[in-house]
Design an enzyme around this catalytic site. Structure first.
Site, PDB file in Angstrom:
ATOM      1  N   ARG A 197       0.823  -1.214   0.000  1.00 28.76           N
ATOM      2  CA  ARG A 197       0.000   0.000   0.000  1.00 28.76           C
ATOM      3  C   ARG A 197       0.857   1.265   0.000  1.00 28.76           C
ATOM      4  O   ARG A 197       1.811   1.370   0.767  1.00 28.76           O
ATOM      5  CB  ARG A 197      -0.928   0.012   1.216  1.00 28.76           C
ATOM      6  N   HIS A 243       2.901 -13.159  -5.269  1.00 32.98           N
ATOM      7  CA  HIS A 243       1.825 -13.188  -4.287  1.00 32.98           C
ATOM      8  C   HIS A 243       1.184 -14.582  -4.192  1.00 32.98           C
ATOM      9  O   HIS A 243      -0.044 -14.698  -4.106  1.00 32.98           O
ATOM     10  CB  HIS A 243       0.774 -12.135  -4.650  1.00 32.98           C
ATOM     11  N   SER A 244       1.997 -15.624  -4.174  1.00 32.11           N
ATOM     12  CA  SER A 244       1.458 -16.971  -4.007  1.00 32.11           C
ATOM     13  C   SER A 244       1.010 -17.208  -2.572  1.00 32.11           C
ATOM     14  O   SER A 244       1.668 -16.780  -1.622  1.00 32.11           O
ATOM     15  CB  SER A 244       2.508 -18.016  -4.388  1.00 32.11           C
ATOM     16  N   TYR A 245      -0.111 -17.888  -2.440  1.00 29.13           N
ATOM     17  CA  TYR A 245      -0.639 -18.307  -1.142  1.00 29.13           C
ATOM     18  C   TYR A 245      -0.256 -19.774  -0.947  1.00 29.13           C
ATOM     19  O   TYR A 245      -0.718 -20.647  -1.688  1.00 29.13           O
ATOM     20  CB  TYR A 245      -2.163 -18.215  -1.111  1.00 29.13           C
ATOM     21  N   HIS A 256      -0.783  -2.620  -4.580  1.00 29.86           N
ATOM     22  CA  HIS A 256      -0.253  -3.614  -5.532  1.00 29.86           C
ATOM     23  C   HIS A 256      -0.227  -3.132  -6.984  1.00 29.86           C
ATOM     24  O   HIS A 256      -0.616  -3.862  -7.904  1.00 29.86           O
ATOM     25  CB  HIS A 256      -1.053  -4.905  -5.432  1.00 29.86           C
ATOM     26  N   GLU A 281       5.547 -12.142   0.988  1.00 31.45           N
ATOM     27  CA  GLU A 281       5.791 -11.142  -0.056  1.00 31.45           C
ATOM     28  C   GLU A 281       7.117 -10.439   0.218  1.00 31.45           C
ATOM     29  O   GLU A 281       7.167  -9.368   0.821  1.00 31.45           O
ATOM     30  CB  GLU A 281       4.630 -10.154  -0.095  1.00 31.45           C
ATOM     31  N   ASP A 331      -0.808  -9.260   8.379  1.00 34.21           N
ATOM     32  CA  ASP A 331      -0.661  -8.575   7.094  1.00 34.21           C
ATOM     33  C   ASP A 331       0.411  -7.509   7.283  1.00 34.21           C
ATOM     34  O   ASP A 331       0.233  -6.358   6.903  1.00 34.21           O
ATOM     35  CB  ASP A 331      -1.991  -7.959   6.656  1.00 34.21           C
TER      36      ASP A 331
END
Length: 344
Positions: free
Chosen positions: A75, A174-176, A100, A308, A247
């Protein structure tokens, strides 16, 4: 070792496979990692990342599943920043803030892809030229992202860029991740080690306040390995602010080679992460809605965890944080490597 290519109408999916059967599938659209297949302790090859069953869902994906994120991941407060006393206005796509890369971010472009193969590895080179003013950012920027898979079950992500004007840049993937395999459970029972003793405090808008907090004695202290679900509660203020989870930007202490080690006892899978980045945002899918049809299951809160790796966009306001400024003509060279193994 091989590269398989699948034409999906307007997009192409490439699948990298090593001699152990580990496979990584990547779209040219957004550079999206759609699947990573790795074995568990019983030898079952299963997917360990979140992705959509219907690839058309990626067009309007607000979760950034598996994408390359840029120009700046994270952000930017007030959707604007200053460089050399000039103000650059960006798209506000997250309340009053820019997230992003905005709607013109790298997650929604088709990258130019070149596969390659050697005796010991197989990979993809993804190229994009971001033009001056794209998304509100200055500079013509050449970007090369390389995905490389070897026979040690290591997936290496390297990022190279150069701009003709001083600009800001912070690329990430940004893989989970969910090591249970095929999304059998949430990540609450994963065990995590992070080489970090400090994290950045957030306000209610999830914007860094400028205060670095000591992780010791809090749910943010992962130096000695702890259950990830310990922070999925509202008891600690910083967990509550992000809707029960994480986060936050963690600054690496650089005491360990592996900045992150993630383990799932149920499958025996272990994922270790090395990086030359100064820190990372860890996001535990706190705002992931329920009911989305993913490749193996329906979505739910805390179904995956993102690491990230990046510098911090908050450095545009807070000089103590790792800078995202890329000077004209300088090379941007970052790397993050994921190694998949089994608990011994």
């Amino acid at each position: 070792m091989n590269v398989a290519k699948d034409i999906l109408g307007q997009w192409t999916e490439y699948t990298l496979t090593n001699q152990n059967g580990m496979a990584v599938s990547v779209l040219d659209y957004g550079g999206i990692i759609t699947k990573i297949l790795v074995p568990d302790i019983r030898g079952n090859l299963e997917n360990v990342v979140l992705g959509y069953k219907d690839y058309g869902e990626y067009k309007s994906d607000s979760n950034y599943f598996g994408t390359i994120v840029g120009r700046v991941a994270g952000r930017i407060r007030g959707a604007s920043f200053q460089l050399y006393e000039k103000t650059y206005n960006l798209h506000a796509n997250n309340g009053n803030n820019h997230l992003h890369g905005g709607p013109e971010g790298f997650h929604q472009i088709i990258w130019s892809v070149t596969p390659f193969q050697t005796e010991s590895e197989v990979g993809l080179k993804l190229y994009h030229q971001s033009s001056d003013g794209e998304g509100g950012y200055p500079g013509n920027v050449d970007i090369l992202v390389t995905y490389t898979l070897n026979n040690k079950n290591q997936l290496n992500l390297s990022y190279w860029a150069r701009s003709d004007k001083t600009t800001v840049l912070a690329l990430t993937n940004h893989s989970y991740f969910n090591l249970t395999g095929n999304l059998k459970d949430t990540v609450k029972n994963h065990y995590l080690t992070i080489d970090s003793s400090q994290f950045v405090e957030l306000n209610e808008e999830l914007i860094p306040t400028g205060k670095l907090l000591n992780a010791e004695g809090t749910p943010f202290d992962f130096r000695n390995c702890r259950r990830l679900g310990d922070g999925f509660n509202d008891e600690f203020d910083q967990n509550r602010i992000v809707e029960s989870g994480y986060d936050h930007y963690f600054l690496f202490d650089n005491q360990l080679i592996n900045k992150v080690v993630l383990k799932d006892p149920s499958s025996g899978r272990v994922m270790s992460m090395e990086s030359n980045e100064p820190g990372m945002v860890m996001y535990t899918s706190n705002s992931l809605g329920s009911g989305l049809q993913l490749s193996e299951a329906k979505s739910e809160k805390h179904l995956g965890v993102c690491f990230e790796t990046q510098a911090s966009p908050a450095s545009l306001d807070i000089k103590e944080l790792p800078s995202v400024i890329l000077k004209a003509g300088e090379e941007y060279k970052k790397q993050t490597k994921f190694t998949f193994s089994l608990e011994k």
